[in-house]
Motif scaffolding. Structure first.
Motif, short mmCIF file in Angstrom:
data_model
loop_
_atom_site.label_atom_id
_atom_site.label_comp_id
_atom_site.label_asym_id
_atom_site.label_seq_id
_atom_site.Cartn_x
_atom_site.Cartn_y
_atom_site.Cartn_z
N GLN A 224 0.83 -1.21 0.00
CA GLN A 224 0.00 0.00 0.00
C GLN A 224 0.86 1.26 0.00
N MET A 225 1.94 1.25 0.80
CA MET A 225 2.80 2.42 0.87
C MET A 225 3.56 2.62 -0.44
N LEU A 226 3.99 1.52 -1.04
CA LEU A 226 4.68 1.62 -2.32
C LEU A 226 3.74 2.17 -3.39
N ASP A 227 2.50 1.70 -3.41
CA ASP A 227 1.50 2.18 -4.36
C ASP A 227 1.20 3.66 -4.15
N GLY A 228 1.13 4.05 -2.88
CA GLY A 228 0.72 5.42 -2.57
C GLY A 228 1.84 6.43 -2.58
N PHE A 229 3.08 6.00 -2.77
CA PHE A 229 4.20 6.94 -2.71
C PHE A 229 4.20 7.87 -3.91
N ARG A 230 4.22 9.16 -3.65
CA ARG A 230 4.19 10.17 -4.71
C ARG A 230 5.31 11.19 -4.56
N GLY A 231 6.29 10.90 -3.74
CA GLY A 231 7.40 11.83 -3.55
C GLY A 231 8.33 11.84 -4.74
N GLU A 232 9.32 12.72 -4.71
CA GLU A 232 10.28 12.85 -5.81
C GLU A 232 11.50 11.96 -5.63
N SER A 233 11.60 11.27 -4.50
CA SER A 233 12.74 10.39 -4.27
C SER A 233 12.68 9.17 -5.18
N LEU A 234 13.86 8.61 -5.46
CA LEU A 234 13.97 7.36 -6.20
C LEU A 234 14.05 6.23 -5.18
N LEU A 235 13.13 5.28 -5.26
CA LEU A 235 13.12 4.14 -4.36
C LEU A 235 13.70 2.92 -5.09
N ILE A 236 14.72 2.31 -4.50
CA ILE A 236 15.34 1.11 -5.07
C ILE A 236 15.25 -0.01 -4.05
N ALA A 237 14.71 -1.13 -4.46
CA ALA A 237 14.68 -2.33 -3.62
C ALA A 237 15.64 -3.34 -4.21
N ALA A 238 16.46 -3.96 -3.37
CA ALA A 238 17.44 -4.94 -3.83
C ALA A 238 17.24 -6.25 -3.10
N THR A 239 17.33 -7.35 -3.84
CA THR A 239 17.15 -8.67 -3.23
C THR A 239 18.04 -9.71 -3.89
N ASN A 240 18.52 -10.64 -3.07
CA ASN A 240 19.25 -11.80 -3.59
C ASN A 240 18.32 -12.98 -3.84
N HIS A 241 17.06 -12.85 -3.41
CA HIS A 241 16.12 -13.98 -3.44
C HIS A 241 14.81 -13.55 -4.08
N GLN A 242 14.87 -13.20 -5.36
CA GLN A 242 13.66 -12.71 -6.03
C GLN A 242 12.56 -13.75 -6.06
N GLY A 243 12.91 -15.03 -5.97
CA GLY A 243 11.90 -16.08 -5.97
C GLY A 243 11.04 -16.08 -4.73
N LEU A 244 11.51 -15.42 -3.65
CA LEU A 244 10.74 -15.37 -2.41
C LEU A 244 9.74 -14.22 -2.39
N LEU A 245 9.87 -13.30 -3.34
CA LEU A 245 9.06 -12.10 -3.30
C LEU A 245 7.61 -12.38 -3.63
N ASP A 246 6.74 -11.64 -2.98
CA ASP A 246 5.31 -11.71 -3.28
C ASP A 246 5.11 -11.27 -4.74
N PRO A 247 4.43 -12.08 -5.56
CA PRO A 247 4.22 -11.71 -6.97
C PRO A 247 3.60 -10.33 -7.16
N ALA A 248 2.81 -9.89 -6.17
CA ALA A 248 2.17 -8.58 -6.29
C ALA A 248 3.18 -7.44 -6.25
N LEU A 249 4.39 -7.70 -5.72
CA LEU A 249 5.39 -6.65 -5.64
C LEU A 249 5.97 -6.28 -7.01
N TRP A 250 6.10 -7.27 -7.89
CA TRP A 250 6.79 -7.04 -9.15
C TRP A 250 6.17 -5.92 -9.98
N ARG A 251 4.84 -5.91 -10.05
CA ARG A 251 4.19 -4.91 -10.91
C ARG A 251 4.20 -3.51 -10.29
N ARG A 252 4.66 -3.40 -9.04
CA ARG A 252 4.74 -2.08 -8.40
C ARG A 252 5.97 -1.30 -8.87
N PHE A 253 6.91 -1.98 -9.51
CA PHE A 253 8.16 -1.32 -9.88
C PHE A 253 8.14 -0.87 -11.34
#
Length: 354
Positions: A224-253
């Protein structure tokens, strides 16, 4: 000596003496000289760099204080965990640049695309478009995700703000989501590059049977916070285990970049850059050495090179020998054998010389 040359000499002398006041005075004089020559773009760039980079080098905070200056905040302005009072963020003044990183073409183009869109955000917004604001860096450990985030921040002349998940994740019910809210609020308050490193700690699949309800609520809150973020900052998420990520996260980027292990040519280039400071003995062919390291990460290859350099320096040699590289490589495979199945058997079978 020209006026510019004299000013550069003063800059170097002040830097060598650690005289911050003299350095600042010489820098300001140099900026004024460039402005007198109608080099206004260069003068403005130098002035901005001087203002952003000013800090007391004697301070125990060092570069951390410079990062605070880049943001225009003090440590008291940073969000903290209510339970322990621990800082939720670490601010870093970036130094690594994109041209110093060994990257494949696809990764480099992806990073440059982020920099271009962020750097010309005003143009895009004038057409009702938004620049890339949320990026996902994924891939094996040690392949450059964190340093790439630093290099992007440096290219944008912004501080790198690292989210400290050891402080964000709380044992108290509901406190982790509250900490995340503080982090996103801070990101929206001013422009920065914010890195959620190893964020799979909170991004795991909501269907994972071993995860309890609190973590699922945290993932939902993060989405929800990722969807609602409207600031000018660049947000970068880094992971070594992309297979563990919730599928819903991918389309947020807006951008997803995969950092793979280096091929032989990339490994040879990493070795070349690291070993250049000492020099190689005749007869060493780096591409052949690099082929022995297929499967190693960028960090692994760099560590092998640095190991060989240190051996050479400590043994009072002027060139890196084949024996030094052999020993550094052997030590790497010994370390790898502790964590990677099959490496020990390769050594025992004689496929790796000791």
């Amino acid at each position: 000596m020209s006026t510019a040359g004299a000013l550069v000499r003063k800059l170097l002398q002040a830097h060598a003496k650690g005289d911050a006041a003299a350095f600042k005075a010489a820098a300001e004089a140099y900026i004024a000289e460039e402005r007198r020559k109608n080099h206004h773009i260069l003068a403005n760039d130098l002035e901005r760099a001087l203002l952003n980079g000013s800090y007391d080098q004697r301070s125990p905070l060092g570069p951390g204080l410079r990062g605070l200056n880049l943001l225009g905040v003090t440590e008291h302005d940073l969000p903290r965990d209510a339970e322990r009072g621990a800082l939720l963020l670490e601010i870093i003044a970036p130094h690594r640049t994109l041209d110093t990183l060994v990257l494949n073409l696809e990764v480099r183009e992806g990073l440059e695309r982020i920099v271009i869109e962020q750097g010309r955000a005003d143009v895009l917004r004038s057409y009702g478009l938004r620049p890339i604001g949320k990026a996902l860096f994924c891939g094996p450990p040690g392949c450059g995700k964190t340093v790439a985030a630093e290099a992007v921040a440096q290219a944008l002349d912004l501080p790198l703000v690292l989210v400290r998940f050891d402080a964000v994740v709380s044992s108290y019910l509901g406190e982790t989501a509250a900490n995340l809210r503080k982090v996103f609020t801070f990101a929206a308050s001013r422009q920065m590059v914010m890195l959620f490193d190893e964020f799979d700690a909170i991004g795991k699949q909501r269907t994972a049977s071993e995860e309890h309800g609190e973590l699922k609520r945290v993932v939902n809150a993060f989405l929800q916070m990722l969807d609602g973020f409207r600031g000018e900052s660049l947000l970068i998420a880094a992971t070594n285990h992309q297979g563990l990520l919730d599928p819903a996260l991918w389309r947020r980027f807006d951008e997803v970049i995969f950092f793979d292990r280096p091929d032989a040519e990339a490994s040879a280039e990493i070795l070349r850059r690291v070993l250049h400071q000492v020099g190689l003995a005749p007869g060493i062919v780096l591409i052949e050495r690099a082929r022995e390291l297929i499967g190693a990460s960028h960090a692994d290859v760099e560590r092998i090179g640095l190991d060989a350099v240190k051996q050479t320096v400590l043994n009072h040699r002027t060139q890196i020998t084949a024996a030094a590289l052999d020993e550094a490589t052997r030590r790497y495979f010994m370390r790898r054998a502790l964590t990677v199945p099959g490496v020990t058997s390769m050594m025992e079978d004689g496929r790796m010389e000791s």
